[in-house]
Design an enzyme around this catalytic site. Sequence first.
Site, PDB file in Angstrom:
ATOM      1  N   LYS A 304      50.710  15.508 -26.403  1.00  0.00           N
ATOM      2  CA  LYS A 304      49.316  15.229 -26.118  1.00  0.00           C
ATOM      3  C   LYS A 304      48.498  16.508 -26.293  1.00  0.00           C
ATOM      4  O   LYS A 304      48.864  17.572 -25.814  1.00  0.00           O
ATOM      5  CB  LYS A 304      49.155  14.706 -24.686  1.00  0.00           C
ATOM      6  CG  LYS A 304      47.805  14.075 -24.427  1.00  0.00           C
ATOM      7  CD  LYS A 304      47.795  13.297 -23.136  1.00  0.00           C
ATOM      8  CE  LYS A 304      46.483  12.524 -22.998  1.00  0.00           C
ATOM      9  NZ  LYS A 304      46.430  11.748 -21.742  1.00  0.00           N
ATOM     10  N   GLU A 389      47.839  -2.148 -10.692  1.00  0.00           N
ATOM     11  CA  GLU A 389      46.805  -2.485  -9.719  1.00  0.00           C
ATOM     12  C   GLU A 389      47.246  -3.598  -8.772  1.00  0.00           C
ATOM     13  O   GLU A 389      46.969  -3.550  -7.565  1.00  0.00           O
ATOM     14  CB  GLU A 389      45.520  -2.894 -10.443  1.00  0.00           C
ATOM     15  CG  GLU A 389      44.845  -1.777 -11.211  1.00  0.00           C
ATOM     16  CD  GLU A 389      45.389  -1.588 -12.617  1.00  0.00           C
ATOM     17  OE1 GLU A 389      44.905  -0.697 -13.332  1.00  0.00           O
ATOM     18  OE2 GLU A 389      46.322  -2.349 -12.997  1.00  0.00           O
ATOM     19  N   ARG A 417      41.617  -6.435 -11.884  1.00  0.00           N
ATOM     20  CA  ARG A 417      42.957  -6.826 -12.317  1.00  0.00           C
ATOM     21  C   ARG A 417      43.819  -7.292 -11.144  1.00  0.00           C
ATOM     22  O   ARG A 417      44.885  -7.852 -11.343  1.00  0.00           O
ATOM     23  CB  ARG A 417      43.636  -5.657 -13.038  1.00  0.00           C
ATOM     24  CG  ARG A 417      42.775  -4.996 -14.101  1.00  0.00           C
ATOM     25  CD  ARG A 417      43.537  -3.972 -14.901  1.00  0.00           C
ATOM     26  NE  ARG A 417      44.201  -4.594 -16.038  1.00  0.00           N
ATOM     27  CZ  ARG A 417      45.040  -3.959 -16.848  1.00  0.00           C
ATOM     28  NH1 ARG A 417      45.341  -2.695 -16.621  1.00  0.00           N
ATOM     29  NH2 ARG A 417      45.594  -4.583 -17.872  1.00  0.00           N
TER      30      ARG A 417
END
Length: 648
Positions: A304, A389, A417
């Site tokens: 990354k 979630e 969600r």
Amino acid sequence: MSTDLKEKKTETAGEINARDAYPYRFLGAINSPEDLRKLSSADLPLLAAELRHFIVNSVSQTGGHLASSLGAVELAVALHYVFNTPDDPIVWDVGHQAYAHKILTGRREAMATLRQTGGISGFPKRSESPYDAFGTGHASTSVSAALGMAVASYLQGATERWHVAVIGDGALTGGMAIEALNDAGSWKDQIRLLIILNDNNYSISAPVGALSKNLTKLVSTPAFLGARERSKQVLSHLPSLWEFAKRFEKQAMNFVSPPSSLFSTFDLNYFGPIDGNDISYLVRVLQNLKTQRGPIVLHVVTKKGKGYELAEADPTTYHGVSHFDPEAGVQAKKSSAPTFSNVFGRWICDTAEKDPRTYAITPAMTEGSDLDEFAKRFPKRFRDVAIAEQHSVTYAAGLACGGMKPVVAIYSTFAQRAYDQIEHDVALQHLPVVFAVDRGGIVGADGPTHHGLFDIACFRQFPGFTVFTPSDENECRLALNTAYSLDTPTAVRYPRGKGPGTPVTAVNGETIPIGKSVEAVRLPDDVPEGQRVIFLAFGAMTWRLMDAVKQLRAGLIDMRFAKPLDREAILDAARRADLLVTAEEGVIEGGAGDGVLEVLAEADAEVPVLQLGVPDRFLPHGSIDALFRLCGLDTDSVVRRVTERLRK
């Protein structure tokens, strides 16, 4: 520019950095993947380097998701080079790593408008390009979507069409992704589905959980390098993996590593891990995999922030950036004024010091929710459950059943969600869970997938819930104190960023009366009949409306709560005003303003009401000011709309 853009078989970083604009040797001539496929494979490393240079310079001007896109450059190039896009669709999970994909698919010049008002989206968007196969923005959706596309192709006889899902190691922790993998395995050789696990060991917050730890353990051991080299030797000398499969058992096709057993459990063929930033090798692997049937999992390991030293060293800071100088890097903002997230972060630390029952939970948003300090000081009472979630809410419910005082720090857009868990596992059982709902309202450049517009309408539906809408920093502290003091489910909803700068003077434990508003500006006595306006404001709209209130010589009530509403204050305002104006930074349908109408209807109160809020549409991305104007919530629009309504 402080970058390290050195690539194999390419020009030096200095030669690339010397170019301030077009034309690049290769990138300037690529307007679609068809142009890309005209290049030789030997040219691809240089193209990747040029893409990185372009992305850093472009995002430094517009802001956006930088580190994740830099890590996935080779992956984007290789996928469009090998597969016949857009006929072979690619679904990018979340989509914040897809800038190279956007550039290669005809949006190079449009990157100057990235996330700007009227410009291109920061995420893949079906209406923006035929190459954006699926609209994304939330995590863990790619495998489900790509599987659905693959099955649709199979049912329609397009059995040679490939479907690619690119999912990160962070997103793979989401339960939806695991459910999709379980389903995908049941299709065996009927479909052509390639699931690419892009393992960079870094999501927005550091990935957590057993699955992520196992992947990290794998790539950090000497066995990883050996496995990768063995896989290179196998794949580099065989024309296709199919011939390899004919000589060995199915299980032997999978390179030996811990994740292979995970995916084999789902009856998925697993290959890897391989170096996802080695583009020449990556292309060869993808070309070989194309000879197979799906579903297949390819595990690639990427870096990354690759190619930009500052982003490699600090991928969290460079995950999402605003305008910055590429040479100096992102500079820390100097400000003594706290954001609403900071107010929450300080409150929960203070609360935990005095109450050993305090327990903080977040679904992969430790930094964003300002829980860093809490995690350091109270590690046994903190849990980042990863991108899960639903689990975060039911986990909190279980903690509450066990006598703890759980606080779920969650963004408004992500709380959606877990709607069922909030209703079924918390509200129905009347459990004392506090939801600290961050990013409530219009968030700006991230756009429709991230605006927090539906939380008030959702939470106020649930019986027994108390929904706080604090208007400023001190009110936020008071709301959190009060919510925590209750033995019932609560939600404290606050916006992104800073408020009006109100000093936080509320002490720990100081509370406010439930369901009672505050008259912030009293309607002047000398306003003539027919012109008397009182605003009923929720949350940040209280201070945002101040200029309009002054111009209209109106009254203003800070409602403080979306549920329960201050019935007495609403009916009193109805008796004194010629027009009531409800104002909220959320959807009108089902929102707090509708709650006011319910109170008036129940009391048979006859007074005109103008509801201000977000209209019945999904808001695009853009600047906060532009989006407020679009919704008619800026000062000029509010004054005009109120004046027009008074004339009726």
